[in-house]
Design a protein around this motif. Structure first.
Motif: not given
Length: 413
Positions: A351-367, A36-45
């Motif tokens: 936290v106060e509209k600032c989001y961070s991705c704590l982790t990406v869990l991998e291991g499933h072999k399908g959606p 989605l390009p029209s909405v700014p990301s809440l997860v930034s550097q």
């Protein structure tokens, strides 16, 4: 997470089939819309620089195998995990917890088979389990002594009930046109029942369907109280309820609609239409206080909606990172969990509209098709922990335990 064997699924395994009225269900296709390009990301550097993420520990403690087709729904019922699959099967899994580990055992004698097609949604009310099915029905199960090992499961009802249908059948105004040359009473869903939700006081059950209707049922006698016809322009994929009485429905028509029954009124009315996604909306989740709505869609984005001073939901941004469609969402504590057609689960903390991705869990072999999460109180007091259950098109359920130090003033994975 461990590595699992997996066979490649065909398009039909991804719920890509057509439904009546040319409606399209939620997409589990590996081919997703552009982000989605029209909405700014809440997860930034800058978020990562200003808000140091807590030290988290999370690991897969179990992979539950037993289903022969993909996992389409999941719910927690006391000491049991309930899972539904695409081949009309419901299984119960016993969860024994201790301070050192969590053991999960499949209770095979409590495998239930009902209806035709997928079990699309499961919700639990005390000793009752409600299941939504692809055969247009809702079924009610009773779990006797479900807090013990000596339990029995029986089917209480199929909705709409025979008595409810018979009463409506006698009055002509209760009949509606569903297709050319075909009528039925308004209490019937006429296509896949895609999602269920319970009211805060647990007196009402809400169901949505690919037939574009929203229905409200009493949980005591299972009577259908209301049906909102043509609630959307396309199949409805998700429903969520807030504590203040608002109902949120999400559809393949790219819209989220907000419904409410005002004081003194007999029926729900449309109070708002939320339009920001550029593709079908597959999943909804609310924060614990109901002030934040999360919506996931085929555009690979999770849009974050917050209430303004007037009580209206407005877009504050999006959580971006998944490479394919968002298929499911779950909220526990201040964490947002998202499952995707990219085969991963992401854990987000805001936290106060600032989001961070704590982790990406991998291991499933399908959606990853469905998620549920719960706080786990069996761990030491100096940590906060959660259990996350994910069901996938690889036919497996993964159980992830997450821990974080309370001394960091955080909770979650």
């Amino acid at each position: 997470m461990g590595i699992m064997s997996y066979h490649q699924n065909s398009c039909s395994d991804y719920d890509c089939q057509s439904v009546s009225g040319n409606l399209q269900p939620e997409s589990t296709s590996p081919y997703s819309e552009p982000s989605l390009p029209s909405v700014p990301s809440l997860v930034s550097q800058s978020n990562h620089q200003n808000h140091h993420p807590p030290t988290t520990h999370h690991h897969c403690i179990a992979t539950l195998k037993g289903h022969n087709s993909y996992i389409s729904s999941i719910a927690i019922a006391g000491k049991f995990l309930c899972t539904g699959s695409s081949d009309k099967e419901i299984r119960l899994w016993k969860c024994n917890s201790s301070s050192s580990k969590l053991d999960h055992e499949n209770i095979t004698e409590n495998m239930l088979v009902a209806g035709k097609g997928a079990v699309k949604s499961l919700v639990v009310l005390a000793d009752k389990l409600f299941s939504a099915h692809q055969d247009h029905k809702i079924r009610v199960w009773k779990i006797d002594n479900y807090e013990t090992d000596q339990h029995k499961i029986t089917r209480l009802a199929t909705l709409p009930t025979l008595s409810d249908r018979a009463l409506k059948l006698l009055i002509p105004k209760n009949h509606i046109q569903v297709r050319r040359h075909k009528k039925c009473t308004w209490v019937h869903h006429v296509d896949t029942v895609s999602a269920l939700a319970l009211s805060r006081d647990e007196s009402l059950l809400y169901s949505v369907s690919w037939d574009r209707t929203l229905k409200i049922w009493q949980t005591t006698d299972f009577k259908c109280l209301e049906s909102v016809g043509n609630a959307h322009d396309d199949a409805i994929n998700a429903v969520a309820l807030s504590n203040d009485g608002h109902i949120y429905t999400a559809s393949a028509d790219k819209k989220i609609k907000v419904w409410k029954k005002n004081s003194g009124e007999k029926k729900h009315s449309l109070v708002a239409t939320l339009e920001k996604h550029n593709s079908g909306v597959n999943a909804l989740a609310l924060s614990s206080d109901g002030s934040v709505l999360y919506s996931g869609a085929c555009d690979r984005s999770i849009v974050v909606w917050e209430k303004d001073e007037g009580g209206n939901l407005v877009v504050v941004g999006a959580l971006k990172g998944h490479r394919k469609s968002i298929l499911c969402l779950a909220v526990v504590s201040n964490l947002v969990c998202s499952g995707s057609a990219d085969k991963t689960v992401r854990i987000w903390r805001g936290v106060e509209k600032c989001y961070s991705c704590l982790t990406v869990l991998e291991g499933h072999k399908g959606p990853v098709k469905c998620l549920t999460a719960a706080s786990d109180r069996s761990n030491p007091s100096d940590t906060s922990s959660c259990l996350l259950y994910s069901g996938s098109l690889d036919c497996d359920i993964k159980v992830v335990l997450g821990l974080v130090c309370l001394s960091l003033l955080c909770s979650g994975l």
